[in-house]
Write a protein that holds these residues in place. Structure first.
Motif, PDB file in Angstrom:
ATOM      1  N   LEU A 144      37.767  27.238  27.774  1.00  0.00           N
ATOM      2  CA  LEU A 144      36.669  28.535  27.692  1.00  0.00           C
ATOM      3  C   LEU A 144      37.050  29.890  26.888  1.00  0.00           C
ATOM      4  O   LEU A 144      38.215  30.020  27.012  1.00  0.00           O
ATOM      5  N   VAL A 145      36.230  30.022  25.993  1.00  0.00           N
ATOM      6  CA  VAL A 145      36.634  31.177  25.339  1.00  0.00           C
ATOM      7  C   VAL A 145      35.685  32.267  25.387  1.00  0.00           C
ATOM      8  O   VAL A 145      34.248  32.227  25.692  1.00  0.00           O
ATOM      9  N   LEU A 161      38.614  34.998  21.949  1.00  0.00           N
ATOM     10  CA  LEU A 161      39.875  34.752  22.523  1.00  0.00           C
ATOM     11  C   LEU A 161      39.884  33.523  23.436  1.00  0.00           C
ATOM     12  O   LEU A 161      38.821  33.775  24.436  1.00  0.00           O
ATOM     13  N   PRO A 162      40.712  32.630  23.549  1.00  0.00           N
ATOM     14  CA  PRO A 162      40.694  31.388  24.722  1.00  0.00           C
ATOM     15  C   PRO A 162      41.263  32.113  25.867  1.00  0.00           C
ATOM     16  O   PRO A 162      42.146  32.950  26.041  1.00  0.00           O
ATOM     17  N   ILE A 163      40.409  32.020  26.988  1.00  0.00           N
ATOM     18  CA  ILE A 163      41.008  32.430  28.152  1.00  0.00           C
ATOM     19  C   ILE A 163      41.398  31.587  29.399  1.00  0.00           C
ATOM     20  O   ILE A 163      41.896  31.697  30.408  1.00  0.00           O
ATOM     21  N   GLY A 164      40.914  30.243  29.132  1.00  0.00           N
ATOM     22  CA  GLY A 164      41.409  29.294  30.051  1.00  0.00           C
ATOM     23  C   GLY A 164      41.151  27.737  29.567  1.00  0.00           C
ATOM     24  O   GLY A 164      40.364  27.367  28.747  1.00  0.00           O
ATOM     25  N   LEU A 175      31.708  18.623  33.993  1.00  0.00           N
ATOM     26  CA  LEU A 175      30.661  19.636  34.113  1.00  0.00           C
ATOM     27  C   LEU A 175      30.956  20.635  35.485  1.00  0.00           C
ATOM     28  O   LEU A 175      31.082  21.761  35.322  1.00  0.00           O
ATOM     29  N   GLU A 176      31.734  19.983  36.390  1.00  0.00           N
ATOM     30  CA  GLU A 176      32.179  20.879  37.601  1.00  0.00           C
ATOM     31  C   GLU A 176      33.244  21.680  37.258  1.00  0.00           C
ATOM     32  O   GLU A 176      33.411  22.738  37.522  1.00  0.00           O
ATOM     33  N   ILE A 177      34.278  21.272  36.314  1.00  0.00           N
ATOM     34  CA  ILE A 177      35.146  21.956  36.046  1.00  0.00           C
ATOM     35  C   ILE A 177      34.862  23.245  35.150  1.00  0.00           C
ATOM     36  O   ILE A 177      35.323  24.302  35.075  1.00  0.00           O
ATOM     37  N   ASN A 180      33.131  25.963  37.569  1.00  0.00           N
ATOM     38  CA  ASN A 180      34.263  26.538  38.160  1.00  0.00           C
ATOM     39  C   ASN A 180      34.934  27.506  37.212  1.00  0.00           C
ATOM     40  O   ASN A 180      35.244  28.867  37.746  1.00  0.00           O
ATOM     41  N   MET A 181      35.207  26.994  35.987  1.00  0.00           N
ATOM     42  CA  MET A 181      35.709  28.317  35.027  1.00  0.00           C
ATOM     43  C   MET A 181      34.860  29.493  34.807  1.00  0.00           C
ATOM     44  O   MET A 181      35.221  30.599  34.788  1.00  0.00           O
TER      45      MET A 181
END
Length: 218
Positions: A144-145, A161-164, A175-177, A180-181
């Motif tokens: 996730l960016v 910036l990448p955050i996770g 898709l669930e992951i 959730n992010m």
């Protein structure tokens, strides 16, 4: 002792990294701090031992095993790391750009990949049949960016910036992951207009349901 001014790079990094202190116990935060400083200073991450040999052991008395132990067994929240990072990034946005769009980008990886020449891949179902098959070598990470607007020479430029990162372990769908992010950080983006960017693999199911939950997310 050398006097370090408050405007120095080291002091600036201290101020930012202290935003993560509440996530860790004292000893764990100290190791986290030196790992991040080593990555930033060396500008590459070949291995933990590489960071230790070329930076950490030169400036601290820490043992290499203590760093491995921290990465293997320390109980800290990845979700809280993401949230702390988002709060730091949002603080960079100028007041007069508060109404500009923020972009979130979801993808498997930020790195180019081909064949089997990348880590953590698996045979994953591909509804687009890009290679003529229903299955391809897919990356097992979901990243996730966040892309935020800044002023640069009187023009708006976006800082990405990448955050996770989360790893797909077959227990929870990608898709669930991803959903959730998005859920983890959206409470911090309430006053912004947010656009989610992704390829057609993610634009369905759980991710679409998550987008519908937030009035400011499209």
């Amino acid at each position: 002792m050398i006097s370090i001014p408050k405007t120095s790079m080291k002091q600036t990094l201290n101020q930012y990294l202290n935003n993560y202190r509440f996530i860790f116990k004292k000893h764990s935060f100290d190791i986290f701090y030196w790992l991040i400083m080593a990555i930033l200073s060396l500008e590459e991450l070949r291995s933990v031992k590489f960071l230790y040999d070329n930076f950490i052991k030169k400036y601290t008395g820490k043992a290499l095993n203590s760093i491995y132990y921290f990465l293997s067994y320390s109980n800290f929240s990845i979700d809280e790391l993401m949230q702390a990072t988002v709060k730091i990034i949002l603080s960079l946005i100028p007041e007069n750009l508060i109404n500009a769009e923020i972009f979130l980008t979801i993808d498997d990886t930020l790195q180019a990949k081909f064949g089997k020449k990348f880590d953590c891949y698996n045979k994953l179902f591909d509804h687009t049949k890009k290679i003529g098959s229903s299955y391809l070598n897919g990356h097992c990470f979901i990243s996730l960016v966040i892309n935020v607007p800044l002023w640069h020479n009187e023009n708006i430029k976006y800082l990405s910036l990448p955050i996770g990162y989360k790893i797909y372990d077959k227990e929870t769908s990608k898709l669930e992951i991803a959903s959730n992010m998005i859920d983890i950080i959206m409470p911090f983006l309430e006053k912004y207009n947010v656009i989610l960017l992704c390829d057609n693999w993610y634009s369905k199911g759980k991710v679409l349901n998550t987008v519908k939950k937030f009035n400011n997310l499209d």
